[in-house]
Write an enzyme that holds these catalytic residues in place. Structure first.
Site, PDB file in Angstrom:
ATOM      1  CD  GLU A 191      -6.393  34.017  -6.037  1.00 16.70           C
ATOM      2  OE1 GLU A 191      -6.352  35.038  -5.331  1.00 16.70           O
ATOM      3  OE2 GLU A 191      -5.457  33.199  -6.081  1.00 16.70           O
TER       4      GLU A 191
ATOM      5  CB  CYS B 186     -13.129  40.148  -4.046  1.00 15.49           C
ATOM      6  SG  CYS B 186     -12.264  40.482  -5.571  1.00 15.49           S
TER       7      CYS B 186
HETATM    8  P1  NAD Z   1     -19.553  31.358  -3.832  1.00 12.74           P
HETATM    9  O1  NAD Z   1     -18.418  30.719  -3.132  1.00 12.74           O
HETATM   10  O2  NAD Z   1     -20.887  31.275  -3.220  1.00 12.74           O
HETATM   11  O3  NAD Z   1     -19.718  30.715  -5.285  1.00 12.74           O
HETATM   12  C1  NAD Z   1     -18.640  30.678  -6.207  1.00 12.74           C
HETATM   13  C2  NAD Z   1     -18.816  29.483  -7.121  1.00 12.74           C
HETATM   14  O4  NAD Z   1     -18.678  28.294  -6.350  1.00 12.74           O
HETATM   15  C3  NAD Z   1     -20.192  29.408  -7.781  1.00 12.74           C
HETATM   16  O5  NAD Z   1     -20.012  28.996  -9.118  1.00 12.74           O
HETATM   17  C4  NAD Z   1     -20.886  28.331  -6.985  1.00 12.74           C
HETATM   18  O6  NAD Z   1     -21.885  27.661  -7.703  1.00 12.74           O
HETATM   19  C5  NAD Z   1     -19.741  27.402  -6.654  1.00 12.74           C
HETATM   20  N1  NAD Z   1     -19.956  26.515  -5.515  1.00 12.74           N
HETATM   21  C6  NAD Z   1     -20.794  26.699  -4.461  1.00 12.74           C
HETATM   22  N2  NAD Z   1     -20.709  25.631  -3.625  1.00 12.74           N
HETATM   23  C7  NAD Z   1     -19.798  24.797  -4.162  1.00 12.74           C
HETATM   24  C8  NAD Z   1     -19.255  23.543  -3.746  1.00 12.74           C
HETATM   25  N3  NAD Z   1     -19.645  22.945  -2.628  1.00 12.74           N
HETATM   26  N4  NAD Z   1     -18.310  22.970  -4.509  1.00 12.74           N
HETATM   27  C9  NAD Z   1     -17.879  23.577  -5.643  1.00 12.74           C
HETATM   28  N5  NAD Z   1     -18.364  24.755  -6.090  1.00 12.74           N
HETATM   29  C10 NAD Z   1     -19.307  25.352  -5.361  1.00 12.74           C
HETATM   30  O7  NAD Z   1     -19.105  32.854  -4.129  1.00 12.74           O
HETATM   31  P2  NAD Z   1     -19.941  33.991  -4.844  1.00 12.74           P
HETATM   32  O8  NAD Z   1     -21.036  34.430  -3.941  1.00 12.74           O
HETATM   33  O9  NAD Z   1     -20.289  33.583  -6.246  1.00 12.74           O
HETATM   34  O10 NAD Z   1     -18.856  35.156  -4.992  1.00 12.74           O
HETATM   35  C11 NAD Z   1     -18.629  36.106  -4.002  1.00 12.74           C
HETATM   36  C12 NAD Z   1     -17.355  35.784  -3.257  1.00 12.74           C
HETATM   37  O11 NAD Z   1     -16.278  35.700  -4.159  1.00 12.74           O
HETATM   38  C13 NAD Z   1     -16.969  36.852  -2.251  1.00 12.74           C
HETATM   39  O12 NAD Z   1     -16.508  36.234  -1.085  1.00 12.74           O
HETATM   40  C14 NAD Z   1     -15.825  37.581  -2.965  1.00 12.74           C
HETATM   41  O13 NAD Z   1     -14.950  38.249  -2.095  1.00 12.74           O
HETATM   42  C15 NAD Z   1     -15.183  36.463  -3.686  1.00 12.74           C
HETATM   43  N6  NAD Z   1     -14.383  36.943  -4.804  1.00 12.74           N
HETATM   44  C16 NAD Z   1     -13.025  36.906  -4.712  1.00 12.74           C
HETATM   45  C17 NAD Z   1     -12.233  37.393  -5.750  1.00 12.74           C
HETATM   46  C18 NAD Z   1     -10.725  37.357  -5.680  1.00 12.74           C
HETATM   47  O14 NAD Z   1     -10.070  37.545  -6.703  1.00 12.74           O
HETATM   48  N7  NAD Z   1     -10.133  37.131  -4.513  1.00 12.74           N
HETATM   49  C19 NAD Z   1     -12.852  37.908  -6.891  1.00 12.74           C
HETATM   50  C20 NAD Z   1     -14.243  37.920  -6.957  1.00 12.74           C
HETATM   51  C21 NAD Z   1     -14.995  37.426  -5.919  1.00 12.74           C
END
Ligand code: NAD
Length: 536
Positions: free
Chosen positions: A282, A316
């Site tokens: 997501e 988001c």
């Molecule tokens: P992010 O992708 O930077 O991080 C999310 C998670 O992924 C963290 O736990 C991070 O440590 C982990 N991560 C980072 N690199 C990784 C890798 N290479 N492999 C596996 N895991 C890894 O996102 P964020 O900054 O924490 O969140 C913001 C984003 O989330 C925005 O783009 C927002 O739109 C989205 N979001 C979407 C929804 C939805 O339901 N569609 C809900 C909330 C947030």
């Protein structure tokens, strides 16, 4: 029957006083040490520091940081008890998940107060996040009872068909920082209640908040071995979970960039991997709202402002684009500016704060640069913003060109780009001009527009005459398509099925011939040969 947890009634002074006490307790409390949990709480040499985004010199928590070896140990430990957990009768698993909700209710104000300091959430947003976590527990427990009954399939005479769902196995839950309790809770309890063991990796920025999920699970009596907690770096702990051959499912909520890398990684079957991985991803949004010519601006303006600037635009589902008809643009922007003036930007420990800081230094620098570099007309920047902390002023930019990053890229901050449209077709074109398809909003009093426009808009969740944030579990199953994700619809009736494999058992009930013992007896000439039909 599931009912959403009522949010706090902040007009009641007693509610405010009780919450203030929790906020003060966290504010005056010591730095918290957050362990990782692999069968039992443990620490690590490496640590992750989480700070108060409104006061970044202040350390809020120091969390253990899981290495790849520790991730491997956690996955092995979850895999070892997977069959045992899957064999627990559904009523027992749903009872445990409902007890998690009870634990969260008991500690609700404290869990919300953590968010005020570790995530920079204003009071009502922090409380709503905890309510949503409770909702996920209660709703998925109910959906799990339905899941256990299987799906009805046709069974013609002579054939018995049964369709049921079996858990897929060890699930990696990788969560974001913006709904730091609700979203990882939703993914975790969905996996658990469906019979999977879970390795949970929270976002680097918010490990203390996410640790509340483990506390709730242990408080409810969930065995320690079925839920590992792995705070750590995304590129280390997260990446290892994604690649691990014994992880069957990855439930991820976060950025498009990381989501795409996960989808790519699950396409590779590694040595020793017995099942194809599934990734529930997501991702982001670039969400637009439209104010029609006949819309009631008294309703539309506060709703657009709440959608754009609530939690500093870091949802988001937040609105980052506003489409209005050319000849109304100035009036709408003027009204929006007047409303934005009333926002209170400040440390979220104060109850009157409506807009807190953005999450970290990187976001702060990136957002200010996006405002500085836009080719649009910056019509408004909130003037009263604290010097200290990662605060970005709520900003309204008008006449934004089509290729400006403010309309092409998810910024994830309190910036609203206004785009004028000439007619309804142009409105549709502008709203759909995005790689993402998460949320969208329409403000209109025209029955035709309300009836027909949603079918033309590319978004997973479309809201009419209301704000576009604040989806409620069970009422607005949430998730998008295009680059916004696989559309798993969290908080919806089908969500648990993503954590399961469907099995169909077909039995031929029309006996052809005889069972072995009957055949033996017949050969000895003792049982008369009769047809199945004659039996009936
Ligand atoms: P992010 O992708 O930077 O991080 C999310 C998670 O992924 C963290 O736990 C991070 O440590 C982990 N991560 C980072 N690199 C990784 C890798 N290479 N492999 C596996 N895991 C890894 O996102 P964020 O900054 O924490 O969140 C913001 C984003 O989330 C925005 O783009 C927002 O739109 C989205 N979001 C979407 C929804 C939805 O339901 N569609 C809900 C909330 C947030």
């Amino acid at each position: 029957m599931y009912e959403p947890e009522p949010i706090r009634f902040w007009q009641d002074p007693a509610v405010v006083e009780t919450f203030r006490r929790e906020v003060n307790a966290v504010d005056e409390g010591p730095v918290v040490h957050v362990p990782m949990v692999i069968e039992r709480p443990m620490t690590s040499d490496e640590k992750i520091a989480s700070v108060d985004p409104a006061d970044p010199d202040r350390l809020i928590a120091e969390a253990a940081s899981a290495s790849t070896e520790e991730v491997d140990r956690a996955v092995a430990s979850c895999a070892a008890v997977q069959d045992e957990w899957a064999a627990i009768p559904m009523p027992d698993r749903t009872r445990l998940v409902r007890s998690m909700a009870d634990w969260m209710r008991t500690h609700r104000d404290h869990l919300a107060a953590r968010q005020v300091f570790e995530a920079g959430k204003p009071w009502s947003e922090a409380d709503a996040d905890v309510c949503e976590a409770i909702d996920f527990c209660m709703y998925y427990a109910e959906m799990a009872e339905r899941l256990a009954a299987g799906e009805p399939v046709l069974s013609p005479p002579g054939e018995r068909n049964e369709m049921f769902y079996r858990p897929r196995g060890v699930t990696a839950v990788i969560g974001p920082w913006n709904f730091p309790f609700a979203i990882p809770t939703g993914m975790t309890v969905a996996a658990l209640v469906a019979g999977n063991t879970v390795c949970l990796k929270p976002a680097e920025q918010t490990p203390w908040i996410a640790y509340g999920i483990v506390e709730a699970a242990l408080g409810a009596g969930v065995p320690e071995e079925v839920l590992a907690f792995l705070p750590g770096e995304g590129e280390v702990a997260g990446a290892r979970l994604v690649d691990h051959p014994d992880v069957a499912t990855i439930a991820f909520t976060g950025s498009r960039q990381v989501g795409f890398s996960i989808l790519e990684a699950v396409g590779t079957v590694r040595p020793g991997q017995v099942q194809i991985k599934r990734a529930i991803t997501e991702l982001g949004g670039k969400n637009a709202m439209f104010i029609d010519a006949d819309a009631d601006l008294d309703d539309a303006i506060p709703a657009v402002a709440a959608s754009s600037f609530g939690f500093a635009g870091q949802k988001c589902s937040a609105a980052s684009r506003l489409v209005v008809y050319e000849d109304q643009a100035d009036q709408v922007v003027d009204r929006l500016i007047a409303h934005a003036e009333t926002l209170v930007v400040g440390h979220p420990r104060a109850p009157e704060t409506t807009v807190g800081p953005v999450v970290d230094e990187e976001a702060h620098a990136r957002l200010l640069a996006a405002i500085r570099d836009t080719q649009g007309r910056v019509r408004y920047q909130h003037g009263d913003v604290p010097e200290r902390g990662w605060f970005v002023p709520p900003t309204i930019v008008d006449r934004v060109p089509d290729d400006d990053p403010l309309v092409t890229q998810e910024q994830f901050g309190p910036i609203l780009a206004v785009q004028p449209a000439t007619d309804l077709d142009h409105v549709v074109e502008l709203m759909n001009r995005s790689d993402f398809a998460l949320t969208a909003g329409i403000f209109s009093r025209s029955p035709q527009v309300i009836a027909r426009l949603p079918a033309r808009i590319a978004a997973g969740n479309i809201y009419i005459n209301r704000a576009i944030t604040g989806a409620v579990v069970g009422r607005q199953p949430f998730g998008g398509f295009r680059h916004s994700g696989v559309g798993a619809k969290a908080g919806g009736p089908d969500y648990l099925k993503h954590f399961c494999d469907a099995v169909v058992v077909t039995e031929n009930t029309l006996r052809q011939g005889f069972a072995a013992d009957q055949l033996l007896a017949t050969e000895r000439g003792r049982v008369p040969i009769v047809s199945e039909r004659e039996h009936e």
